[in-house]
Every structure is written in structure tokens, then in C-alpha cells.
Write an enzyme that holds these catalytic residues in place. Structure first.
Site, PDB file in Angstrom:
ATOM      1  CG  HIS A 300      -1.793   1.121   1.350  1.00 56.85           C
ATOM      2  ND1 HIS A 300      -3.219   0.905   1.088  1.00 56.85           N
ATOM      3  CD2 HIS A 300      -1.886   2.463   2.047  1.00 56.85           C
ATOM      4  CE1 HIS A 300      -3.932   2.101   1.187  1.00 56.85           C
ATOM      5  NE2 HIS A 300      -2.924   2.974   1.630  1.00 56.85           N
ATOM      6  CG  HIS A 343       0.318   5.424   9.458  1.00 57.96           C
ATOM      7  ND1 HIS A 343      -0.893   5.128   9.393  1.00 57.96           N
ATOM      8  CD2 HIS A 343       0.451   6.560   9.229  1.00 57.96           C
ATOM      9  CE1 HIS A 343      -1.673   6.007   8.954  1.00 57.96           C
ATOM     10  NE2 HIS A 343      -0.763   7.003   9.033  1.00 57.96           N
ATOM     11  CD  GLU A 349      -2.087  10.387   8.796  1.00 58.92           C
ATOM     12  OE1 GLU A 349      -3.188   9.954   9.074  1.00 58.92           O
ATOM     13  OE2 GLU A 349      -1.121  10.294   8.628  1.00 58.92           O
ATOM     14  CG  HIS A 373      -5.679   9.565  13.957  1.00 59.96           C
ATOM     15  ND1 HIS A 373      -5.946   9.239  12.550  1.00 59.96           N
ATOM     16  CD2 HIS A 373      -6.754   9.206  14.766  1.00 59.96           C
ATOM     17  CE1 HIS A 373      -7.214   8.279  12.921  1.00 59.96           C
ATOM     18  NE2 HIS A 373      -7.541   8.442  14.136  1.00 59.96           N
ATOM     19  CG  HIS A 379      -3.732   6.916  12.890  1.00 57.46           C
ATOM     20  ND1 HIS A 379      -2.420   7.550  13.281  1.00 57.46           N
ATOM     21  CD2 HIS A 379      -3.676   7.332  11.708  1.00 57.46           C
ATOM     22  CE1 HIS A 379      -1.884   8.196  12.383  1.00 57.46           C
ATOM     23  NE2 HIS A 379      -2.742   8.211  11.438  1.00 57.46           N
TER      24      HIS A 379
END
Length: 456
Positions: A300, A343, A349, A373, A379
Site C-alpha cells: 500500500h 502507522h 492527520e 490523529h 492509528h
């Protein structure tokens, strides 16, 4: 000079746009209203007033210098004294980050309801978090809005920075000094520092998100190895053609400066610009035109591949904020966990949802809601998403639903959260429970699972 235009119906007036991002535009609502060969003649055509609006310091390099010349019926300077505005609740809206709270827990808000009392765009603003200083022209603030009535004989401008507006519900009809923008959910707009604007609600109600950046301006990210094409194309940004009204009325002009809102009254509409030219002007963008790039083999990719706009920081190579969109797309990574991974990030974020569901949070994260976050707080996908992502056939391509659209404001400075946001009835106090079901699947080297497969 951009000459392409897009036309759309809005009420009884047809709105015209010019194509391109950061172009040198020129536009006339009256033929011949632009001076020829100079910016500030002794007498302007139609006896208009010349007024320059500068978005950067005069000595910036040419490639970064931003300014526009406006030719208006009466100059902006004609107004009463500015006084602190009583229309704004500073406990709800404002950028005084030193008074707010540092919160390292994961936070999520349910959607704010539409207001019950008469509330326009400005009075419906609520600050969620922010950092830095508008006085020093560095940092940002994140707000949400919820409104049920159009602004009447009033305008707003932000001397602290640019505003990136992301509608989630309801069309915004934004009248600016440069012309009119109509922005439905699925599109975004940028109104730069100092530009006066007023918001009408064709649908009667509206709700959405705002990223405000201090000091520098939003720009398109460099593409690097991606090449010349992909992500957001400059040609797909739209800037309004000139439009004006010559109307004498007691008009309230609200002005945000140093995190506070002031207001004045002038005897005419500020939307009296008959012509303008320059490269400093509001614009809008349809997120459906974003061309995503993605992995076609394994793993990803980082969310930076979905950056629509970025705001550089004062130091080389850094950013104050990125605006990232997660559009419908194919995922084809083989032998890979396809949803976003767990991560911790040096950036903070803030996520919002315009429609549908988000691939990493199938439940609890709703359109009009938000999550935050902060720097280095862990998270990632909730329990159900993780279990699904580790058991499905990763050799089959998947199409993310066409009716989903999520976004992220990724910001550098550690945010302080507004006390009113932390005490909101819509703060989801059970958010952390979405990870409570994550259990150990560990197996030693002799047990099942040592080949990369989970034991359930």
C-alpha cells in the site's frame, strides 16, 4: 493567458469560468473596463478606481509573486472604523492556539447537526484545532461550518491566510470581488488571503470543512518521477469571470486578523469590481477530475500520492499542510494488505468524509464527521477492516465504491484542540474501542503463520 471557459446554470445567472491554476488572467464585466498598456492610468476607463491586491511581498521572485489589479466603482478604503465583531463567538471560532489544549489521544467527532436557529456561513464556523501563529504568518487552523441561511449584505475576508473550503452537504454560492463561484459537494474552492466573499445557500442548508493556512499559499505539488501528468491537472481549476453589482446599501464587512474577527460598515457592496487582471484570484476544483496513481504490484503506497494541493512551509523542502483526497479507484496490490496500514506519523492527520464510507473505517466514521490523529499517535484500520483485509483473496482486483469520497488535511505543526471541540456533545468518546478487538496472531517459527499468514 487562459481562454477556455466552463459554463453552468445557477439560478437565473449563467456562471462562466476561466481554466488554469495560477495563471495570469484578465476579465471584464464591462467591455473596455481594463486599462490598456498600464495598470494605474490617471483616469481609469468608466472612471473606475484602480486597486492592487498583493498576496506576496513586492520583492518575491517573479515566479512566486502574486498580485491582481481590480477596477472598482468605489474603493475598499471607504468604510467606517473597524471594531471587534459581536457576530462571532471567540470561544467557538478563532485561532488563539496558546489557549487551547494539546491532546495526544485519537479523536473522532460525529457529524454536527444542522443549526436550529438562523445561522449563516460565518456565524456557523467552529474551530476544531490549529497551531502556529497568524501574526508570524506560519501555521494553520482547521474549522467546520454548519449553516441554514445565506449571508445578507455582509462579507468576510481572512487577512490571516488562505481558506480551502470542502463542502460536505449543500451547494455554496460564493460571491467574491473577482466573480461568483458555485461549489457543490465533491468540489473544493480556495479563497486567498484578504479576498472579500459572501456565501449564499441555494439548497437552504450547508455543512463542511475548512483548512486555513497562514503565510504561504496553496499550490500544486511537484510530480517528480510521476512525470508531467497525473494527480490534479492545472487545466481543471476554474477561476470566475468578473461580475459586479453597483448597489448602495449598509454593508457589513467582516475581517479576520490575528485570529480575531473585526467588522465595519460601508455604504456600498464590496462586489463592485467591473474588471480585473492578475494571478491572485479564487478558484475551484472538481475532485472527480483527480487522476490517482497507485501501486500495481505490491504494498500500500503512502497517502502522499493522493495530494491535490500543498502549502509550502517557511523552510526548504517542508510543508505547512497538504490536502489529500481518497477517491474511488482500483486496488490491485498482490499478496498485500490493501487498506491503509497501521502507522505513526510526524505529521498530524485530520480526516473528513464527504460521502460513502472510508476503506479503513467501515463503521463510526460518517459523512460530515471528522477524526484527528496527532503527531506520533498510532492509528490505522479498525478491527473489522483488519480481519477482512488479511483474509480476502489479494489476487483479485477490487474497485473502491464509486459513491465514496474521503479526504485528509495533513499538517506539520502539532495542533492544539479548541476547548469547545473537546467538550462537544459530538465527540465520540468510544472511538478507541474500534481497535479493542485486535488480538495477537503471533506464532513462533515452528507454528502456522510463520509464512506470512495469520492464524485465526
Amino acid at each position: 493567458m487562459a481562454i477556455a471557459k466552463n459554463e453552468q446554470k445557477s439560478g437565473e445567472r449563467e456562471l462562466n469560468y476561466m481554466a488554469g491554476f495560477g495563471n495570469e488572467f484578465q476579465s471584464e464585466a464591462l467591455v473596455g473596463a481594463l486599462p490598456v498598456g498600464q495598470n494605474n492610468p490617471q483616469v481609469c476607463p468608466y472612471n473606475l478606481y484602480a486597486e492592487q491586491l498583493s498576496g506576496t511581498s513586492f520583492t518575491m521572485p517573479r515566479r512566486q509573486n502574486m498580485r491582481s489589479w481590480l477596477y472598482r466603482i468605489r474603493p475598499s478604503v471607504t468604510s467606517a472604523r473597524f471594531v471587534p465583531s459581536a457576530r462571532i463567538n471567540p470561544e467557538r471560532f478563532g485561532t488563539h492556539s496558546e489557549q487551547d489544549e494539546v491532546e495526544c489521544n485519537q479523536l473522532r467527532w460525529r457529524p454536527m447537526p444542522l443549526p436550529e436557529h438562523t445561522t449563516d456561513f460565518v456565524s456557523g464556523l467552529q474551530t476544531i484545532c490549529g497551531a502556529g501563529s497568524p501574526e508570524r504568518k506560519e501555521g494553520y487552523a482547521i474549522h467546520m461550518y454548519s449553516a441554514n441561511t445565506s449571508m445578507q449584505d455582509s462579507s468576510f475576508s481572512d487577512a490571516d491566510g488562505d481558506m480551502l473550503i470542502v463542502p460536505e452537504q449543500g451547494v455554496l454560492r460564493i460571491t467574491t470581488e473577482f466573480g461568483i463561484l458555485e461549489v457543490p459537494p465533491g468540489e473544493v474552492c480556495v479563497v486567498q488571503c484578504g479576498i472579500r466573499f459572501s456565501v449564499a445557500l441555494p439548497d437552504g442548508v450547508a455543512r463542511g470543512y475548512i483548512l486555513e493556512v497562514f503565510g504561504s499559499h496553496f499550490t500544486l505539488p511537484d510530480l517528480g518521477p510521476v512525470g508531467a501528468n497525473g494527480l490534479a491537472a492545472a487545466r481543471d481549476f476554474q477561476t470566475p469571470e468578473a461580475w459586479y453589482e453597483d448597489r448602495e446599501v449598509d454593508f457589513v464587512v467582516m475581517h479576520k486578523l490575528g485570529g480575531r474577527v473585526f467588522e465595519s460598515v460601508q455604504p456600498f457592496s464590496p462586489f463592485n469590481v467591473a474588471a480585473w487582471h492578475g494571478n491572485y484570484a479564487p478558484c475551484k476544483y472538481d475532485l472527480a477530475k483527480f487522476c490517482p496513481v497507485n501501486t500495481v504490484s505490491f504494498d500500500h503506497a503512502d497517502p502522499s500520492i493522493f495530494t491535490v494541493l500543498t502549502c509550502p512551509s517557511p523552510w526548504p523542502g517542508g510543508v505547512t499542510a497538504d490536502f489529500v483526497v481518497f477517491p474511488p479507484r482500483w486496488t490491485v496490490a498482490e499478496h498485500s494488505f490493501r487498506p491503509p496500514y497501521f502507522h505513526r506519523n510526524v505529521m498530524s492527520e485530520f480526516m473528513g468524509l464527504i460521502r460513502g464510507t472510508y476503506e479503513a473505517k467501515q463503521d463510526g466514521f460518517l459523512p460530515g464527521g471528522a477524526s484527528l490523529h496527532v503527531c506520533m499517535t498510532p492509528h490505522g484500520p479498525d478491527t473489522a477492516t483488519f480481519e477482512s483485509g488479511t483474509t480476502k483473496d489479494s489476487h483479485k482486483p477490487e474497485r473502491l465504491p464509486a459513491d465514496t469520497l474521503a479526504f485528509m488535511f495533513e499538517v506539520n505543526y502539532i495542533p492544539r484542540v479548541k476547548k469547545s471541540a473537546l467538550e462537544s456533545n459530538y465527540l465520540d468518546k468510544s472511538y478507541q474501542e474500534c481497535w479493542a478487538g485486535l488480538k495477537s496472531h503471533f506464532a513462533n517459527s515452528e507454528g502456522a503463520g510463520s509464512n506470512g499468514k495469520l492464524t485465526h
